[in-house]
Design an enzyme around this catalytic site. Sequence first.
Site, mmCIF file in Angstrom:
data_model
loop_
_atom_site.group_PDB
_atom_site.id
_atom_site.type_symbol
_atom_site.label_atom_id
_atom_site.label_comp_id
_atom_site.label_asym_id
_atom_site.label_seq_id
_atom_site.Cartn_x
_atom_site.Cartn_y
_atom_site.Cartn_z
ATOM 1 N N ASP A 1 0.860 -1.173 0.000
ATOM 2 C CA ASP A 1 0.000 0.000 0.000
ATOM 3 C C ASP A 1 0.907 1.236 0.000
ATOM 4 O O ASP A 1 2.134 1.140 0.135
ATOM 5 C CB ASP A 1 -0.976 -0.009 1.185
ATOM 6 C CG ASP A 1 -2.184 0.897 0.918
ATOM 7 O OD1 ASP A 1 -2.136 1.697 -0.042
ATOM 8 O OD2 ASP A 1 -3.183 0.817 1.669
HETATM 9 C C1 BGC Z 1 -5.050 3.266 0.223
HETATM 10 C C2 BGC Z 1 -5.266 2.216 -0.835
HETATM 11 C C3 BGC Z 1 -5.148 2.817 -2.217
HETATM 12 C C4 BGC Z 1 -3.800 3.489 -2.350
HETATM 13 C C5 BGC Z 1 -3.552 4.084 -3.714
HETATM 14 C C6 BGC Z 1 -3.805 4.094 -0.041
HETATM 15 O O1 BGC Z 1 -3.744 5.192 0.798
HETATM 16 O O2 BGC Z 1 -4.959 2.640 1.480
HETATM 17 O O3 BGC Z 1 -6.520 1.617 -0.657
HETATM 18 O O4 BGC Z 1 -5.314 1.815 -3.175
HETATM 19 O O5 BGC Z 1 -3.730 4.520 -1.376
HETATM 20 O O6 BGC Z 1 -4.289 5.206 -3.966
#
Ligand code: BGC
Length: 756
Positions: free
Chosen positions: A300
């Site tokens: 993530d």
């Molecule tokens: C979130 C994810 C997301 C990623 C990309 C993160 O802050 O937890 O769910 O896919 O950002 O935008």
Amino acid sequence: MKRYFLTVVFIAAAVTAHGGLETAGGGYAPAGEAASFFSDARTQNRVDSLLALMTLDEKIGQMVLYTSHFTVTGPTLAKNVEQAIRNGTCGNIFNAHVPEYNRNLQRIAVEETRMGIPLLFGYDVVHGMETIFPINLGMSCSWDMEGIANSARVAAREAIASGVNWTFSPMVDITRDPRWGRVSEGSGEDPYLGSLIAAAMVRGYQGDDLSADSTILACVKHFAAYGAAQAGRDYHTVDISERTLREVYLPPYKAAVDAGVGTVMTSFNDIDGVPATASDFLFEQVLRREWGFNGFVVTDYTALSELIPHGVAADSLHAAELAVYAGINMDMEGDIYHKHLRTLVDHGRITHQQIDRLCGEVLKIKFGMGLFDDPFRYLDTEAHKAEFYKPANIAAARDMARKSFVLLENGKGTLPLEDGKKIALIGPFADSRRDMLGSWSGQGKADKVTSILDGFRRRFGSGNVVYAAGCPPSGDDRSGFAEAVAAAQEADVAVITVGLPGQWSGEATSLTSITIPRIQQELVRAVRETGKEVVLLIVTGRPLDLSWEAENSDAMMVVWYPGTEAGAAVADVVSGDFAPVGKLTMTFPRSLGQLPIHYDMKNTGRPYTPGQGEQHYVSRYFDTPTNRPLYPFGYGLSYTTFGYSDMEVLTPSVGMGTPVRVAATVTNTGDRPGEETVQLYVRDDVASVTRPVRMLKGFAKQMLAPGQSARVEFIIAPGDLEFYRRDMSWGNEPGGFTVWIGGDSDAELSGKFEIR
Ligand code: BGC
């Protein structure tokens, strides 16, 4: 009244959330049943030949993912993306969603680099790209697997039209704490239903041919148990037993893997002391060895650098090393792999073989998507332009929205509103477009949204709708109250939109209060004093404590954040053109103090039994009369009523491995047609470990005319009753079971069966 009788048999589709897991002697055998687009020998040969030609830096380049200039979740770390692509040190991009822009980046990658490896373009396409569907928690309340799969199909095609070929979806975290803002992105509290939805979404995005130009790569997230954050505080510690992890939280991810999902995203939280992003247990043992996953794992957002504040990595070099040993293929936005993998190889802390494996898994997916055959296959801007907001997409979003609404109260039959009635449409969300989209709403445009006011004017006629906002969603500005009261006085009925703004849901929106802001309650009270009937439309991305609202309204329906077609869908249901069908997938508590609360809790040694007089030393709260939530899982009313009768266990005693058959009759006891979601719950009465008081094991949708009955039969497969036994082996145990059939998780009609 004319009576009809139907007989329908439903197989309680076994969710193979644990399928193939053999734990004899404590050893784990690979599941070996994951659907796969990527594991053929030809692809592997192509990967190996390519790896043989690549430099170490080029390999590392395939293991990083940078945001382009379009950020949504945080700071842009890599400034010069184009140059990095040209150098071969950036093989993947996210948040770029303009086809011409993406096409140019792809051209640089394939024409101006030494190896010509195409880019992945990721984006959070979570409940639609341009045409926005209801938030995922809302969609889950439809219990409509085909509708949900179709929402993903529509989203995939619109994403492709935006130059995107990889979505960070589905989010399948089991969510049991409404304080957590991200409950809006998931499918609620139940592993069985959550698993079916996870698989449906993967099928919707990826189809059965990942290289087709109408399908995109999916990414199941966030592995694992992100939804179990303590006290619902985002990014917080997760500390659950391995039994709970495996039985409650892991099944939906497993279902996504079995459906062939190509990628998995790590979660921000730690579990049992190990941050997920550094967990070889999660990614090497469970995901790959036990489940047979053969796609790739992405972190993530900056989750690798977060290993330092977590306190398991001394510095970013150490963080990179931990992640390699955990089997993490790609670093999202962290700059950690980019900076440190070469040093780790040079110092002998990781091997070339480890890099080849992790990089090779990324390349395998790119081959599987057909990107090497045609890098521009998802970038045909002209061919796909017609896709945005096309009538079929809009119709699908509207249909899913109205199926997602859950009617909570309608004691006086206030809904549906009769034609010709004058309606006062009140409240801070009645004329809002932005709030209707909820969080992670892709490229959904507020000006494309049909507001609830638009929908009402169209359906009931402008002359029959008086609008007044009344107040803002929060704060102290009561200056609009008088206008709202005047609108109600002028009308036959008041429909008030209350709840939480769209921005109060999604990532980093944990709340310590789950009640509707006081000013909105005061507005409801003021309108109610006119003596007019009051219908509340609850706009929210999470379960709320609606105890006050239930007492102070005549009808109440949760509409979530319904998406682009909000107003049309709300008008469909309020008018009765479409009868409500939604059933809650997360429990609505009576108070914040009841949290966490979900329908499948354990019985305890001192269960509280309602209606048995004064009970003191039992498992309950001293200051509240009941353990019951306000609205249980599975609950939702229609405009008609349904009765259940004639429960029969057709196979009261079966040998181990034999399916169990149960049946009941459901009757439309009201005077309107309606669709009921008939639900099947099971309890294992005595087992080697404590088991939930009820577990959903099947459901069936049944449309019934007034007076019509249907005999609904379920077949419970042996696999449905398997669990982690005392020794953590997976399987059945003999003994007695109770089974219920009904319209929600409080179903009363029950029977017994025995497995010998
Ligand atoms: C979130 C994810 C997301 C990623 C990309 C993160 O802050 O937890 O769910 O896919 O950002 O935008």
